[in-house]
Design a protein around this motif. Structure first.
Motif, short mmCIF file in Angstrom:
data_model
loop_
_atom_site.label_atom_id
_atom_site.label_comp_id
_atom_site.label_asym_id
_atom_site.label_seq_id
_atom_site.Cartn_x
_atom_site.Cartn_y
_atom_site.Cartn_z
N ASN A 68 0.83 -1.16 0.07
CA ASN A 68 0.00 0.05 -0.06
C ASN A 68 0.91 1.21 0.07
N PRO A 93 -5.61 -5.80 6.07
CA PRO A 93 -5.30 -7.00 5.16
C PRO A 93 -6.04 -6.53 3.74
N ASN A 94 -7.49 -6.44 4.01
CA ASN A 94 -8.11 -6.29 2.51
C ASN A 94 -8.40 -4.97 2.03
N ASP A 95 -7.66 -4.20 2.57
CA ASP A 95 -7.52 -2.65 2.26
C ASP A 95 -7.27 -2.90 0.36
N GLY A 99 -2.68 -4.54 1.23
CA GLY A 99 -2.94 -5.32 2.47
C GLY A 99 -1.58 -4.95 3.60
#
Lengths: 489, 291
Positions: A68, A93-95, A99
């Protein structure tokens, strides 16, 4: 960088040589070639602003790999000293933007001369008491010959000073990789957090002591080996006692070490730290950094070439392979799931070309072998992270097993197939290989099994194979496994 | 450790400033020569130049775990059994080596050594100095210290104790110097830390010493004076409430003898842990006394 350093070394040798010539002969002048290049010795990396870094400041790891790029910045409201600090927001983690967060700081010039320092230091604090996965230096995403990392840095919610010792600063005559970090939410159960870094610099502390280089985690390993096989020197580190009195071990590049073999007719070591077995006999591999001997060693005994399993001859068009050098293998989740209750070692990872034993065929091509030890049960898994495997067109399972111990009458290995792993509905069937079958070996000690899939009673969904189990219930502890594939006859 | 830290009165820089001030003031003080010792006349030395058993005319040993002396664990719940075996005390390559080992011995889990000059060299006042490289690791507690020679008649702490150097193996940059007497002993001793800024005590030799004169004990490490204990300091710091009648009495006007040892475990350092490496050695390059 390696090349440059080498040329500098050559140059310094050149200077010595020339000086000697001058001293004895006084016939030649020093050439331009002999000028020893020097680089800036600036130690600061970030105080209230970046010091001597590229305009980019932070170079992220590859976003395609989940890094990220948005969580990095300078915080003018928080500082350990002065007015500003580096602020890093660790994503969940699911950004969708990535993650985890991580990257490097790179020197804006041709690199720095860090030979006068003994540690990378910084102050840091976190919004919570999380762990930072990795911090270190010596990597600018292009060169990492002298990378050093510390894993699982424990944050406090107040400022704390952290010390990353430098294993052999004399190597760092032109280092571009000033700092690296990588952080995710493993330690916070998926909750994002923030941490700040300030006063980041190389320092000459003088208070680091009891330096202990290590290979193999400092342990003395004894291992059987075969001519043509190779063994990577692993768990390379550098342990020191910090001024606080606590010990700290960092991971260190093998390039800091020199490796020594007691018998080059048996084992030689590549620059990358790989032991290659070249002859029969016993050799001990040790290491040192400068004059400091490393803890840990490897004693290898080679009795001859590797006893290869029979080379599969079936047409690849009729084969679905899980593990063989003769075929392209399907993607697997693991060669050992290290499940709870399992004592089995070996088979770590999912790369069929990087398992326990890397031997050779007589023509020099690689022969990879799984070596399960302390076996009670283990599986090769093809689920969750990889597609389930369709073997509905196949009729048989082939596997080569080499039992590395005496087979007693009550010993057995049970092979089991499971379908539908991880998708709810599973089916399961087993086939027992008894001691008689296990004693039916070729000259190299291999049992070659060809089991009709119809013998796995209860295994009813061959379109969705999820796991192949090897179960010995501790009757057999040590086996080699090769050529695990399904075929159609 | 907290006690020790709370008693840290000055930082080094501050001390330097104080020394300058002291010099300025004491220049006008007619008693100056009696207050500050400048002692360079060598009266005793052991350079440990002869390998083997330490010179028996200078050194004797405390043996055991303190039980024979009526203080099991030597009064501090220490874990070591002291011996005079060469495994624990020997002169090698020009240095005295005191070795703490992890081994089962006479019911203890560790062995070590404690040398003394009791009845062999006892002296009142002077400069006592040793050059030492210290061990490291949690649970190691080496010391270079003096004990009054009348502890038989006037039980400790009345007989007095001067700790020239104490150190804990899990604080490798810090030593401390102390004085013990009535009303100021054990956790309430007059004590002060000295911390190295860019070096450690376990990676090289350092000089530890005191200059002891009738009304002052000055403590130094290498060339840095870091503590000065006088009767007025003792009087001020001694615990009067619940203390003995003579709390704060200056008990350092009689002969003392020298002790060097490594203790293992005990109340102050805590027990060794899994990270403590054994054996551990304290190397003594020399012991010298001047008057």
């Amino acid at each position: 960088m390696m090349k440059t350093i080498k040329s500098i070394k050559l140059k310094s040798i050149c200077i010595l040589g020339l000086v000697l010539i001058l001293a004895y002969g006084c016939e030649r002048d020093l050439t331009d070639d002999a000028v020893l290049a020097t680089f800036p010795t600036e130690g600061d990396i970030f105080t209230d602003a970046p010091v001597g870094l590229t305009d980019q400041f932070f170079r992220s790891f590859d976003p395609a790999a989940g890094a990220n790029v948005n969580g990095f910045g300078v915080d003018d409201g928080v500082a350990y000293e002065g007015t500003s600090s580096i602020r890093i927001d660790v994503p969940v983690p699911n950004d969708p933007e990535g993650g985890f967060i991580g990257g490097v700081f790179e020197d804006r010039g041709d690199g720095r001369d860090l030979t006068g320092y003994d540690a990378l230091t910084f102050w840091a604090k976190g919004s919570t008491t999380a762990l930072i996965g990795t911090v270190g230096f010596g990597d600018n995403l292009e060169e990492n010959d002298y990378v050093v990392t510390l894993n699982d840095l424990q944050l406090s919610t107040d400022w704390r000073k952290y010390i990353i010792p430098m294993p052999d600063p004399s190597k760092l005559t032109q280092e571009k990789g000033m700092f690296l970090f990588s952080a995710g939410t493993n330690s916070t159960g998926g909750m994002g957090f923030t941490f700040w870094i300030d006063e980041l610099r190389f320092e000459n502390l003088g208070t680091i002591g009891q330096e202990r280089p290590q290979i193999f985690n400092g342990e003395d390993i004894v291992q059987e080996a075969f001519i043509g096989s190779s063994i990577a020197i692993s768990d390379i580190g550098y342990k020191v006692n910090l001024p606080s009195g606590t010990n700290q071990t960092v991971n260190a590049s093998s390039n800091y070490f020199s490796f020594i073999t007691s018998d080059p007719a048996v084992a030689i070591i590549s620059e990358e730290g790989v032991v290659n077995i070249v002859g029969e006999g016993t050799a001990t591999i040790t290491a040192r950094i400068g004059d400091l001997p490393a803890e840990g060693s490897l004693e290898v005994t080679a009795s001859g070439p590797f006893p290869n399993a029979p080379v599969p001859m079936r047409d690849a068009a009729n084969v679905v392979s899980l593990f063989s050098d003769a075929y392209s293998n399907v993607s697997v989740r693991h060669y050992n799931g290290f499940f709870g209750g399992s004592t089995t070692q070996g088979g770590a990872g999912s790369d069929p070309n990087n398992v326990d034993i890397q031997a050779q065929f007589s023509d020099g091509t690689p022969d990879n072998i799984i070596n399960y030890t302390s076996l009670n049960f283990v599986s090769i898994g093809t689920y969750e992270t990889v597609p389930l495997v369709n073997i509905s067109a196949m009729t048989h399972l082939h596997v080569d097993i080499n039992v590395r111990e005496t087979v007693d009458p009550s010993d057995f290995i049970r092979l089991s197939l499971e379908s539908g792993t991880g998708i709810g509905s599973t089916s399961f069937g087993s086939f027992i290989v008894n001691s008689t079958a296990l004693n039916n070996i070729d000259a190299n000690g291999w049992v070659s099994l060809d089991v009709p899939l119809s013998s796995f009673s209860g295994f009813s969904d061959p379109a969705n194979l999820g796991q192949l189990f090897f179960v010995s219930d501790n009757t057999i502890a040590d086996i080699w496994v090769d050529n695990v594939y399904f075929y159609n006859e | 450790m907290k006690n020790i830290k709370s008693n840290t009165l000055f930082r080094v820089k501050c001390l330097v400033a104080l020394m300058i001030f002291t010099t300025m003031f004491t220049n006008c003080d007619p008693d100056e020569t009696q207050e500050v010792a400048k002692l360079n006349n060598l009266v005793m030395q052991d350079e440990f130049d002869v390998d083997g058993v330490p010179n028996p005319s200078m050194w004797t040993y405390d043996i055991g775990d303190g039980t024979a002396e009526g203080i099991p664990g030597w009064g501090n719940n220490e874990l070591q059994y002291y011996t005079a075996r060469p495994e624990n005390v020997n002169v090698e390559n020009g240095v005295l080596v005191i070795t703490a080992r992890e081994e089962s011995f006479e019911g203890a889990s560790y062995t070590s050594a404690r040398l003394t000059t009791q009845n062999l060299f006892e002296r009142q006042y002077g400069r006592f100095e040793a050059r030492i490289k210290l061990p490291w690791g949690k649970g190691l507690w080496p010391a270079f210290w003096l004990l009054g020679n009348d502890c038989d008649q006037n039980p400790w702490p009345q007989c007095g104790e001067i700790d020239i150097m104490e150190y804990l193996g899990d604080s490798p940059t810090i030593v401390f110097g102390s004085a013990h007497g009535p009303g100021y002993n054990a956790g309430d001793a007059i004590t002060k830390e000295y911390e190295l800024e860019n070096d450690r005590f376990d990676t090289g030799f350092h000089v530890f010493g005191i200059e002891w004169s009738p009304n002052r004990i000055n403590y130094y490490v290498d060339d840095v004076l870091y503590q000065s204990i006088t009767p007025s300091v003792v009087e001020e710091e001694a615990v009067v409430d619940g203390g003995p009648e003579n709390a704060g009495e200056w008990v350092f006007n009689r002969p003392f003898y020298i002790i060097m040892n490594i203790a293992v475990g005990g109340n102050l350092p805590g027990a060794p842990n899994a990270e403590t490496v054994f054996p551990q050695r304290m190397l003594v390059d020399y012991v010298r006394v001047y008057n």
